[in-house]
Design an enzyme around this catalytic site. Structure first.
Site, PDB file in Angstrom:
ATOM      1  N   SER A  82      -2.368 -66.145 -72.207  1.00 42.77           N
ATOM      2  CA  SER A  82      -3.381 -64.779 -71.654  1.00 42.77           C
ATOM      3  C   SER A  82      -5.006 -66.281 -72.334  1.00 42.77           C
ATOM      4  O   SER A  82      -4.800 -67.046 -72.160  1.00 42.77           O
ATOM      5  CB  SER A  82      -3.327 -65.463 -73.362  1.00 42.77           C
ATOM      6  OG  SER A  82      -4.441 -63.701 -73.605  1.00 42.77           O
ATOM      7  N   TYR A  96      -2.026 -63.465 -82.559  1.00 41.28           N
ATOM      8  CA  TYR A  96      -1.863 -63.261 -80.418  1.00 41.28           C
ATOM      9  C   TYR A  96      -2.780 -64.817 -80.396  1.00 41.28           C
ATOM     10  O   TYR A  96      -2.055 -65.194 -79.290  1.00 41.28           O
ATOM     11  CB  TYR A  96      -1.970 -62.262 -80.252  1.00 41.28           C
ATOM     12  CG  TYR A  96      -2.162 -62.204 -78.977  1.00 41.28           C
ATOM     13  CD1 TYR A  96      -0.595 -61.467 -78.563  1.00 41.28           C
ATOM     14  CD2 TYR A  96      -3.135 -62.031 -78.596  1.00 41.28           C
ATOM     15  CE1 TYR A  96      -0.600 -61.777 -77.221  1.00 41.28           C
ATOM     16  CE2 TYR A  96      -2.532 -62.326 -76.237  1.00 41.28           C
ATOM     17  CZ  TYR A  96      -1.825 -62.062 -75.697  1.00 41.28           C
ATOM     18  OH  TYR A  96      -1.790 -61.949 -74.827  1.00 41.28           O
ATOM     19  N   LYS A 137      -1.082 -68.301 -78.028  1.00 40.96           N
ATOM     20  CA  LYS A 137      -1.201 -68.032 -76.803  1.00 40.96           C
ATOM     21  C   LYS A 137      -1.651 -69.579 -76.668  1.00 40.96           C
ATOM     22  O   LYS A 137      -1.755 -69.788 -75.463  1.00 40.96           O
ATOM     23  CB  LYS A 137      -2.084 -67.245 -76.098  1.00 40.96           C
ATOM     24  CG  LYS A 137      -1.745 -65.651 -75.991  1.00 40.96           C
ATOM     25  CD  LYS A 137      -0.232 -65.762 -75.090  1.00 40.96           C
ATOM     26  CE  LYS A 137       0.661 -64.323 -75.245  1.00 40.96           C
ATOM     27  NZ  LYS A 137       1.746 -64.477 -74.495  1.00 40.96           N
TER      28      LYS A 137
END
Length: 232
Positions: free
Chosen positions: A169, A182, A186
């Site tokens: 991402s 998160y 990533k």
């Protein structure tokens, strides 16, 4: 004179066949390649699986739920594509093994792995993240892609090489507020990608990282991004 013309026509024909073959190779480099795509029954994963199959690869899709697998396979097979599927929770070793075994049994090997599965079980400050949330996020988002790669490398080597694509991402470079663990996971994928790329290059296995922005994930209906943004 006629013999010379005949020889000339034969030479032209051979050249035309070679050129056509070369164009076909360039146009359809994925023909008969075997691709595994995790978390591929909807959203970005489904779109990737569909495109690989449209480019004439044999694709094995997966999801944690059988009904999602059945629906995705039916849709893509209905489009005339070579797609099969199985249940796979990437955090479970037995599921990863089954996914690899299915591809080998059906198609004789594996050429491509797309690690797309990811979770975001928390929205808020990094200071409020529990150990349980950390474990779940890192297990699925970081450890699972590493172990999936480890599982497919022996099969890729048997076929002379392969390609691994890790879906990350833009959060790896520009953290999105609220997506605390998160974002970290990533960023870790970037390190995993770079390390694997160096280690697997001598085995003729390419490793690349795909950095999507959250708006694309939201527009694809992935992982509840839109819902969490509304709550925020």
């Amino acid at each position: 004179m006629q013999m010379a013309r005949l020889l000339g026509l034969c030479a032209w024909a051979r050249k035309s066949v070679r050129m056509a073959s070369s164009r076909m190779t360039r146009r359809d480099p994925l023909t008969n390649k075997v691709a595994l795509v995790t978390a591929s029954t909807d959203g970005i994963g489904f779109a990737i699986a569909r495109r690989l199959a449209q480019d004439r690869a044999h694709v094995v899709v997966s999801s944690r739920k059988q009904q999602n697998v059945d629906q995705a396979v039916a849709t893509l097979q209905g489009e005339g594509l070579s797609v099969t599927g199985t249940v796979c929770h990437v955090g479970k070793a037995e599921d990863r093994e089954r996914l690899v075994a299915m591809a080998v049994k059906l198609h004789g090997g594996i050429d491509i792995l797309v690690s797309n599965a990811a979770v975001n079980p928390f929205f808020g400050s990094l200071m409020d993240v529990t150990e349980e949330v950390w474990d779940k996020t890192l297990d699925i988002n970081v450890k699972a892609p590493a172990l999936m790669t480890k599982a497919v490398v022996p099969e890729m080597e048997k076929r002379g090489g392969g390609s691994v694509v890790i879906v990350s991402s833009i959060a790896a470079f520009s953290p999105s507020p609220g997506f605390s663990p998160y974002n970290v996971s990533k960023t870790a994928l970037l390190g995993l990608n770079n390390t694997l790329a160096i280690e697997l290059a001598p085995r003729n296995i390419r490793v690349n990282c795909l950095h999507l922005d959250l708006s694309r994930l939201a527009s694809a209906g992935c992982s509840g991004w839109t819902r969490k943004k509304r709550k925020a």
